[in-house]
Scaffold this motif. Structure first.
Motif, mmCIF file in Angstrom:
data_model
loop_
_atom_site.group_PDB
_atom_site.id
_atom_site.type_symbol
_atom_site.label_atom_id
_atom_site.label_comp_id
_atom_site.label_asym_id
_atom_site.label_seq_id
_atom_site.Cartn_x
_atom_site.Cartn_y
_atom_site.Cartn_z
ATOM 1 N N LEU A 76 0.838 -1.193 0.000
ATOM 2 C CA LEU A 76 0.000 0.000 0.000
ATOM 3 C C LEU A 76 0.871 1.241 0.000
ATOM 4 N N LYS A 77 0.377 2.270 -0.676
ATOM 5 C CA LYS A 77 1.110 3.539 -0.776
ATOM 6 C C LYS A 77 0.237 4.646 -0.193
ATOM 7 N N ASN A 78 0.723 5.253 0.870
ATOM 8 C CA ASN A 78 -0.003 6.337 1.518
ATOM 9 C C ASN A 78 -1.331 5.889 2.119
ATOM 10 N N ALA A 79 -1.456 4.606 2.391
ATOM 11 C CA ALA A 79 -2.675 4.073 3.016
ATOM 12 C C ALA A 79 -2.305 2.991 4.014
ATOM 13 N N TYR A 80 -3.117 2.887 5.054
ATOM 14 C CA TYR A 80 -2.936 1.857 6.079
ATOM 15 C C TYR A 80 -4.325 1.328 6.413
ATOM 16 N N ILE A 81 -4.454 -0.002 6.516
ATOM 17 C CA ILE A 81 -5.754 -0.626 6.767
ATOM 18 C C ILE A 81 -5.757 -1.278 8.141
ATOM 19 N N THR A 82 -6.798 -1.025 8.899
ATOM 20 C CA THR A 82 -6.970 -1.672 10.194
ATOM 21 C C THR A 82 -8.463 -1.899 10.425
ATOM 22 N N ALA A 83 -8.817 -2.364 11.625
ATOM 23 C CA ALA A 83 -10.219 -2.686 11.904
ATOM 24 C C ALA A 83 -10.565 -2.373 13.348
ATOM 25 N N ALA A 84 -11.850 -2.197 13.579
ATOM 26 C CA ALA A 84 -12.332 -1.941 14.930
ATOM 27 C C ALA A 84 -12.130 -3.151 15.823
ATOM 28 N N ALA A 85 -12.312 -4.360 15.274
ATOM 29 C CA ALA A 85 -12.065 -5.608 15.988
ATOM 30 C C ALA A 85 -11.048 -6.418 15.205
ATOM 31 N N ARG A 86 -10.164 -7.122 15.907
ATOM 32 C CA ARG A 86 -9.040 -7.790 15.236
ATOM 33 C C ARG A 86 -9.244 -9.284 15.039
ATOM 34 N N CYS A 87 -10.302 -9.847 15.612
ATOM 35 C CA CYS A 87 -10.587 -11.271 15.456
ATOM 36 C C CYS A 87 -11.887 -11.456 14.668
ATOM 37 N N ALA A 88 -11.951 -12.538 13.904
ATOM 38 C CA ALA A 88 -13.187 -12.848 13.176
ATOM 39 C C ALA A 88 -14.306 -13.146 14.172
ATOM 40 N N PRO A 89 -15.433 -12.421 14.078
ATOM 41 C CA PRO A 89 -16.548 -12.669 15.002
ATOM 42 C C PRO A 89 -17.637 -13.525 14.353
ATOM 43 N N PRO A 90 -18.386 -14.287 15.140
ATOM 44 C CA PRO A 90 -19.540 -15.011 14.590
ATOM 45 C C PRO A 90 -20.525 -14.048 13.936
ATOM 46 N N ASP A 91 -21.008 -14.417 12.748
ATOM 47 C CA ASP A 91 -21.985 -13.611 12.009
ATOM 48 C C ASP A 91 -21.481 -12.203 11.696
ATOM 49 N N ASN A 92 -20.166 -12.022 11.714
ATOM 50 C CA ASN A 92 -19.567 -10.710 11.432
ATOM 51 C C ASN A 92 -20.050 -9.632 12.393
ATOM 52 N N LYS A 93 -20.358 -10.008 13.629
ATOM 53 C CA LYS A 93 -20.910 -9.062 14.593
ATOM 54 C C LYS A 93 -20.155 -9.124 15.914
ATOM 55 N N PRO A 94 -19.079 -8.348 16.052
ATOM 56 C CA PRO A 94 -18.435 -8.262 17.363
ATOM 57 C C PRO A 94 -19.343 -7.505 18.329
ATOM 58 N N THR A 95 -19.278 -7.842 19.596
ATOM 59 C CA THR A 95 -20.070 -7.138 20.591
ATOM 60 C C THR A 95 -19.403 -5.805 20.932
ATOM 61 N N PRO A 96 -20.155 -4.869 21.512
ATOM 62 C CA PRO A 96 -19.528 -3.615 21.956
ATOM 63 C C PRO A 96 -18.358 -3.843 22.908
ATOM 64 N N ALA A 97 -18.479 -4.831 23.789
ATOM 65 C CA ALA A 97 -17.385 -5.115 24.728
ATOM 66 C C ALA A 97 -16.157 -5.623 23.995
ATOM 67 N N GLU A 98 -16.355 -6.424 22.958
ATOM 68 C CA GLU A 98 -15.216 -6.948 22.183
ATOM 69 C C GLU A 98 -14.534 -5.828 21.405
ATOM 70 N N ILE A 99 -15.308 -4.913 20.852
ATOM 71 C CA ILE A 99 -14.716 -3.753 20.171
ATOM 72 C C ILE A 99 -13.945 -2.903 21.171
ATOM 73 N N ALA A 100 -14.507 -2.737 22.374
ATOM 74 C CA ALA A 100 -13.824 -1.959 23.415
ATOM 75 C C ALA A 100 -12.503 -2.611 23.804
ATOM 76 N N ASN A 101 -12.463 -3.937 23.824
ATOM 77 C CA ASN A 101 -11.230 -4.639 24.165
ATOM 78 C C ASN A 101 -10.123 -4.382 23.152
ATOM 79 N N CYS A 102 -10.500 -4.097 21.906
ATOM 80 C CA CYS A 102 -9.525 -3.815 20.849
ATOM 81 C C CYS A 102 -9.171 -2.330 20.756
ATOM 82 N N SER A 103 -9.875 -1.485 21.484
ATOM 83 C CA SER A 103 -9.746 -0.043 21.266
ATOM 84 C C SER A 103 -8.350 0.490 21.557
#
Length: 267
Positions: A147-174
């Motif tokens: 990538l050039k001049n771009a960086y990719i990341t995510a709110a949650a770092r682990c694959a969640p069931p049904d693509n739906k991390p919980t608010p607590a799981e997102i907070a754990n990654c914050s």
């Protein structure tokens, strides 16, 4: 009424997918990761190690490892990553692309954001066309993509069931997200892919004490805001199957987002 459209790869991209290399062996992966890590600044190398070793969310640990053991029939010859997925891209990036979470058989398999699944097959050709990626295909770590001049990341770092991390799981990654944003000193703009990515950046500003409330920032595709930290937040629909196959997000719409990102980031 939504209309159903079929997402098709270009002829050249389809050929690349069909003839993609076999997954690297463990030994090759270790070498690839070592070479990649040597090019990273020390703070990012240390952060990525912490991300990969994280076990903060028992539900996600169980799910990502279960998927890695059971696999999908099409990928039975792959040695799934099965761990939290670190960010990827240019440490001097002006644009941060902030997504939701790894896909079960995409990033959770390959170990790199948006790599090896339909969302990535939709996104990386657009990043290539708009000058953010050196090639249009992303199949595995070590495939030559940069990538050039771009960086990719995510709110949650682990694959969640049904693509739906919980608010607590997102907070754990914050804390990981906070450290990435603090360390990427050249950032000027954040492209938030979906409402969860959008809220993740707003919550980052709240944790820094720069934002009291979120009511003035409404998620809408193409909306952009000058934020209290001086950066620009640009919203986009997520390139999920649900959005691309129904026409809610078209390639033209997505290209326009990243053309706008270049303009707003003064590139």
């Amino acid at each position: 009424m939504s209309r159903t459209v079929e997402f098709r790869l270009s002829a050249s991209d389809a050929k690349n997918v069909a003839s993609r290399p076999q997954p690297p062996t463990n030994r090759a992966l270790a070498y690839i990761d070592q070479v990649h890590a040597s090019a990273l600044p020390n703070w990012l190398r240390l952060l990525n190690r912490e991300v990969v070793a994280c076990t903060r969310c028992p539900r996600l640990v169980e799910y990502r490892e279960k998927i890695a053991r059971e696999k999908r029939r099409a990928y039975m010859d792959w040695d799934y990553w099965g761990k939290p997925v670190p960010g990827f891209g240019d440490p001097k990036a002006r644009v941060l692309i902030l997504g939701l979470a790894p896909g079960a058989h995409g990033s959770n398999r390959t170990g790199r954001p948006f790599t090896g699944d339909s969302s990535g097959f939709f996104m990386y050709p657009v990043l290539h066309e708009t000058g953010f990626a050196t090639q249009s295909m992303a199949t595995h770590r070590g495939d030559g993509l940069e990538l050039k001049n771009a960086y990719i990341t995510a709110a949650a770092r682990c694959a969640p069931p049904d693509n739906k991390p919980t608010p607590a799981e997102i907070a754990n990654c914050s804390s990981y997200l906070d450290r990435e944003i603090e360390g990427l000193r050249e950032l000027r703009l954040i492209v938030a892919l979906g409402r969860i990515g959008f809220d993740a950046y707003l919550n980052h500003l709240k944790r820094r004490g720069l934002l009291q409330g979120k009511k003035d920032y409404v998620f809408a595709h193409g909306a952009h805001y000058k934020m209290p930290d001086g950066k620009i937040l640009l919203a986009s629909y997520h390139p999920s199957n649900q959005n691309t196959n129904t026409g809610k997000l078209t390639r033209q719409m997505f290209v326009k987002i990243f053309q706008e990102a270049r303009r707003l980031a003064d590139m």
